[in-house]
Scaffold this active site. Structure first.
Site, PDB file in Angstrom:
ATOM      1  N   HIS A 363       0.802  -1.217   0.000  1.00 10.28           N
ATOM      2  CA  HIS A 363       0.000   0.000   0.000  1.00 10.28           C
ATOM      3  C   HIS A 363       0.835   1.267   0.000  1.00 10.28           C
ATOM      4  CE1 HIS A 363      -3.343  -2.710   0.305  1.00 10.28           C
ATOM      5  NE2 HIS A 363      -3.995  -1.726  -0.250  1.00 10.28           N
ATOM      6  N   ARG A 470      -9.465   5.906  -0.784  1.00 11.79           N
ATOM      7  CA  ARG A 470      -9.205   4.838   0.198  1.00 11.79           C
ATOM      8  C   ARG A 470      -9.286   5.441   1.606  1.00 11.79           C
ATOM      9  NH1 ARG A 470      -4.977   3.346  -3.892  1.00 11.79           N
ATOM     10  NH2 ARG A 470      -5.265   1.159  -4.461  1.00 11.79           N
ATOM     11  N   ARG A 506     -14.514   4.439  -0.489  1.00 10.85           N
ATOM     12  CA  ARG A 506     -14.549   3.026  -0.118  1.00 10.85           C
ATOM     13  C   ARG A 506     -14.584   2.925   1.400  1.00 10.85           C
ATOM     14  NH1 ARG A 506      -9.758  -0.656  -2.128  1.00 10.85           N
ATOM     15  NH2 ARG A 506      -8.652   0.363  -0.435  1.00 10.85           N
ATOM     16  N   GLU A 604     -12.804  -8.275  -6.264  1.00 13.61           N
ATOM     17  CA  GLU A 604     -11.359  -8.454  -6.105  1.00 13.61           C
ATOM     18  C   GLU A 604     -11.020  -9.816  -5.509  1.00 13.61           C
ATOM     19  OE1 GLU A 604      -9.804  -5.294  -3.607  1.00 13.61           O
ATOM     20  OE2 GLU A 604     -11.553  -5.299  -2.331  1.00 13.61           O
ATOM     21  N   ASN A 627      -5.684  -5.257  -8.181  1.00 17.60           N
ATOM     22  CA  ASN A 627      -4.509  -5.482  -7.321  1.00 17.60           C
ATOM     23  C   ASN A 627      -4.709  -6.736  -6.489  1.00 17.60           C
ATOM     24  OD1 ASN A 627      -3.881  -3.025  -8.328  1.00 17.60           O
ATOM     25  ND2 ASN A 627      -4.316  -1.897  -6.451  1.00 17.60           N
ATOM     26  N   ASP A 628      -5.855  -6.804  -5.844  1.00 19.91           N
ATOM     27  CA  ASP A 628      -6.121  -7.997  -5.046  1.00 19.91           C
ATOM     28  C   ASP A 628      -6.535  -9.170  -5.920  1.00 19.91           C
ATOM     29  OD1 ASP A 628      -5.577  -7.583  -2.297  1.00 19.91           O
ATOM     30  OD2 ASP A 628      -7.113  -6.039  -2.308  1.00 19.91           O
ATOM     31  N   ARG A 638       0.846  -9.997  -2.872  1.00 18.23           N
ATOM     32  CA  ARG A 638       1.163  -8.733  -3.547  1.00 18.23           C
ATOM     33  C   ARG A 638       2.268  -7.963  -2.840  1.00 18.23           C
ATOM     34  NH1 ARG A 638      -4.330  -5.216  -2.745  1.00 18.23           N
ATOM     35  NH2 ARG A 638      -3.048  -3.373  -2.708  1.00 18.23           N
ATOM     36  N   CYS A 675     -10.557  -0.100 -10.883  1.00 22.23           N
ATOM     37  CA  CYS A 675      -9.808   0.836 -10.034  1.00 22.23           C
ATOM     38  C   CYS A 675      -8.488   0.275  -9.546  1.00 22.23           C
ATOM     39  CB  CYS A 675     -10.657   1.295  -8.858  1.00 22.23           C
ATOM     40  SG  CYS A 675     -11.039  -0.030  -7.702  1.00 22.23           S
TER      41      CYS A 675
HETATM   42  C1  PEP Z   1      -7.428  -3.403  -5.593  1.00 18.02           C
HETATM   43  O1  PEP Z   1      -7.323  -4.396  -4.857  1.00 18.02           O
HETATM   44  O2  PEP Z   1      -7.261  -3.425  -6.827  1.00 18.02           O
HETATM   45  C2  PEP Z   1      -7.731  -2.083  -5.004  1.00 18.02           C
HETATM   46  C3  PEP Z   1      -7.960  -1.035  -5.757  1.00 18.02           C
HETATM   47  O3  PEP Z   1      -7.719  -2.003  -3.646  1.00 18.02           O
HETATM   48  P1  PEP Z   1      -6.399  -1.891  -2.755  1.00 18.02           P
HETATM   49  O4  PEP Z   1      -5.226  -1.822  -3.679  1.00 18.02           O
HETATM   50  O5  PEP Z   1      -6.548  -0.694  -1.908  1.00 18.02           O
HETATM   51  O6  PEP Z   1      -6.453  -3.168  -1.988  1.00 18.02           O
HETATM   52 MG    MG Z   2      -8.087  -4.317  -2.807  1.00 19.08          MG
END
Ligand code: PEP
Ligand code: MG
Length: 755
Positions: A363, A470, A506, A604, A627-628, A638, A675
């Protein structure tokens, strides 16, 4: 042989440090195998070389000095083939490479075995003899077995940073330190160690400008803690049983221990500032206690650590003040970085981020991207703390760092910075233009934000609203859960800055690598644990407070959209909607003019992909969190630099999953936003457009680049690209397809060579 092997392994494991372990290994092997020489070369991955690190039989002066490039000599050959090389007469082999410092010509018999752990060649172990002879199979087996043991020891040493110190004691100049690309961009600045001395591990190395003042500060801190302990013991005496009271006596004894105080003092007299001198003295005792087999003694390690923190707390407040952030361009360097570390530096001084742990999807890296700050992650354990104040280059494209670069390299990077700035200025022209394809298809392009400090940059980048705010970052920079009023203020500022454009907020998504300093969650598998909606549904009090704060902040503005993260089941959405309804009703009863905002669900988690239709029908929109999703789809953490090479959201399985989500969303007549970081990659953004995604959300720096890409393609061209991509078998093929398309469209400057 087995007994010899057992003894060697035992002696090596008892060695106090890596150089001794290597020296014991080569000496014992030479004696046990009765050969003329035994030598270890270690891989210096940063510089693509093998370095002679220990020898019994060759010139000892060569240790640390002889460096062979990967293609050179028999060492390179053993590493390349990744199997033993047994030669009766090495100097006559075509790959033999004479090195004058070691004079190996008189050694004929050669046996080299690679040191391999987790598919990586960590080095090469060789034995040499003067006779011309082939080594026996039993000798080969013996060396291979020792090599396997040594590779495992080395792997630990690599993880603890010991090999880096050995291979590159100075790690400066034009030698790159290779990490993982965290956030794109280049920065030149000064190493700055964050000053949050909450824990001993956070204390940076720093010389003492005035040792006498450091000693005085230290003595004052010790006296203050003694006083604190005495007061606590007096206060609690009537309440505690005698066994517990004894703990205070133990603490006071530890604190007045001569050896601990003298040890710290000696370190300060040698020129170390008080917090680091104290840290080292405490940590050496913790290590000793942790090794103790007696459970009573090993439990005392925690007491010593606690004592260490107490004294450190006083040192922070005492006269040994931390210097002001002097540098204009600070490059924050830390082992792990929290949002609080970032927030501690004024945004206009923060030029770059270097984090020894984590990966591109940690993050901190995401936040760096949202803020447009170049970042390099996952450099591994390196003693960078010692380089506070040194000059440093951060190359966030290639994941590289250069310490004390020479003027020519600095100049090269200055030019790159200038070219970057020029492209940014050119793209400013697109600021007020929409993201629209050459044939007139418009796709809303939103920005992502995490802290209020991002507002100005987010407003300025030419996006049409905020696609992902976020909220957890505002929770992470505080010392307790923010109240409803505090949250409402923050959200109101965000909504008011963008109205009438939409802001997708979110709900709290903590867990995984996002922990709150005041609410620690200890789990073996945090990414598979108590995260996002799972946490908030278990804490309806916190969830309702947040929902109420959002709804109140939205009063009269009406540009709020709410997004639920980490949804695994439809029941979670039903429950979250029920609580939203309750918060809404409560506010109406209290007389707030709260409108019901649109609500979306993040897709996700693989289970949500396959229930995207059912989820979509319950809400107003879907938002794909690649991302997740990539992490869970490919089973790649990740945050783990070691497997970062496997992490790629262009994996064909990901493309299939996204196509499925879009189809399900559209069948339910709901728009699908994307996103995750994938949307910030201009090539991937064109691909997503072709796949039918309805809107994209990217970081501030990426928005103009993505807009440029979209405006350079036709919708048909993008669809064509997506169709071709869907027929490909590998991530590399997809990346190549996209890069070729970008180049053909004249966008060579923003091509990403790798994921
Ligand atoms: C994701 O998982 O793609 C996302 C946008 O959320 P974060 O990266 O904050 O987990
Ligand atoms: Mg996420």
């Amino acid at each position: 042989m087995l007994e010899t092997l057992r003894r060697i392994v035992q002696d090596v494991s008892a060695a106090p440090d890596l150089p001794s372990a290597l020296a014991i290994t080569v000496n014992r092997i030479r004696d046990a195998m009765r050969v003329a020489a035994c030598t270890v070369y270690l891989a210096d991955e940063d510089n693509r070389e093998y370095v002679l690190m220990a020898t019994a039989g060759l010139n000892p002066q060569a240790v640390g000095r002889v460096r062979l490039n990967r293609q050179q000599g028999l060492i390179g050959l053993v590493a390349e083939r990744q199997e033993p090389l047994n030669l009766p007469d090495a100097p006559h082999h075509p790959r033999f490479h004479p090195v004058c410092e070691v004079c190996e010509e008189s050694y004929h018999a050669f046996l080299g075995v690679p040191l391999i752990q987790y598919r990586r060649v960590l080095g090469v172990l060789i034995i040499q003899d003067t006779a011309t002879r082939q080594f026996q199979p039993a000798e080969v087996d013996f060396l291979v077995t020792i090599a396997a043991q040594l590779a495992s020891t080395l792997n630990h040493a690599i993880l603890s940073g010991a090999t880096q110190e050995l291979l590159n004691p100075l790690i400066t100049g034009n030698r790159a330190l290779q990490g993982v690309a965290g956030a794109p961009g280049v920065a030149i600045g000064t190493v700055t160690i964050p000053h949050l001395l909450a824990d001993l591990d956070d204390v940076p190395d720093r010389p003492a400008t005035d040792p006498a003042a450091e000693i005085a500060a230290f003595q004052a801190a010790i006296a203050a803690v003694e006083q604190e302990l005495r007061a606590a013991s007096d206060r609690l005496a009537p309440l505690l049983p005698p066994t517990e009271q004894a703990l205070f006596t133990v603490y006071r004894m530890m604190l007045s221990s001569d050896s601990l105080l003298t040890d710290t003092r000696t370190r300060m007299e040698a020129g170390c500032w008080a917090p680091a001198a104290w840290r080292d003295a405490i940590q050496s005792r913790i290590r000793l206690l942790e090794q103790a087999e007696d459970p009573y003694l090993s439990a005392r390690a925690e007491d010593i650590r606690d004592l260490g923190r107490r004294v450190l707390n006083h040192l922070r407040a005492g006269p040994a003040q931390l210097p002001e952030l002097a540098a204009e361009h600070c490059i924050l360097v830390a082992e792990e970085m929290s949002v609080a570390h970032l927030a501690a530096v004024p945004p206009d001084r923060l030029a770059g981020i270097v984090c020894l742990r984590g990966s591109a999807l940690s993050h901190v890296a995401l936040l760096a991207r949202a803020m447009g700050i170049p970042a390099v992650m996952g450099l591994g354990d390196r003693p960078l703390g010692r380089f506070e104040g040194s000059s440093i280059i951060v190359d966030g494209y290639q994941g590289r760092v250069y310490l004390n670069p020479d003027p020519a390299l600095r100049e090269e990077y200055q030019q790159l910075l200038a070219a970057e700035a020029e492209l940014t200025v050119e793209l400013q022209e697109l600021r007020n233009l929409p993201a629209i394809t050459c044939d007139g298809h418009r796709i809303p392009l939103y920005v992502k934000a995490g802290l209020l400090t991002d507002i100005a940059a987010a407003q300025d980048c030419g996006a049409e609203g905020v696609g992902l705010y976020r909220t957890e970052f505002a929770f992470m920079v505080r010392e307790s859960f923010p109240s409803e009023d505090e949250q409402c203020d923050i959200y109101r500022q965000m909504l008011a800055s963008f109205t009438p454009q939409p802001v997708v907020m979110r709900t709290l998504d903590i867990g995984g690598d996002k922990t709150l300093p005041y609410f620690k969650i200890e789990e073996n598998n945090p990414f598979l644990g108590w995260r996002g909606m799972r946490f908030t549904l278990d804490h309806p009090d916190l969830f309702l407070t947040q929902l109420r704060a959002m709804l109140r902040a939205n009063a009269g503005l009406n540009n709020l959209r709410i997004l639920f993260p980490m949804i695994t089941t439809v029941e979670e959405v039903d429950e979250a909607l029920r609580l939203l309804e309750r918060a809404h009703q409560e506010l109406q009863e209290e007389g707030w003019p709260a409108a019901r905002p649109e609500v979306g669900v993040m897709i996700e988690i693989p289970s949500a992909v396959w229930q995207a239709g059912q989820l979509a029908r319950r809400v107003d929109f879907l938002s794909v969190g690649t991302n997740d999703l990539t992490q869970y789809m490919l089973a790649v953490d990740r945050d783990n630099a070691r497997v970062a090479g496997l992490y790629d959201n262009l994996h064909p399985a990901m493309l299939k999953a996204i196509t499925h989500i879009i189809a399900e969303g559209h069948q339910a007549e709901r728009p699908v936003n994307l996103c995750g970081e994938m949307a910030a990659d201009p090539g991937a953004a064109v691909l997503l457009l072709g796949m039918g995604v309805d809107s994209l959300s990217a970081g501030t720096v990426s928005v103009p680049r993505v807009k440029w890409a979209i405006r350079s393609f036709t919708l048909d061209g993008a669809r064509n690209l997506a169709q071709q991509a869907m027929t490909l078998d590998t991530t590399a093929q997809v990346r190549r397809l996209i890069n070729d398309a970008l180049r053909q469209a004249g966008l060579g400057e923003i091509v990403r060579e790798s994921a």
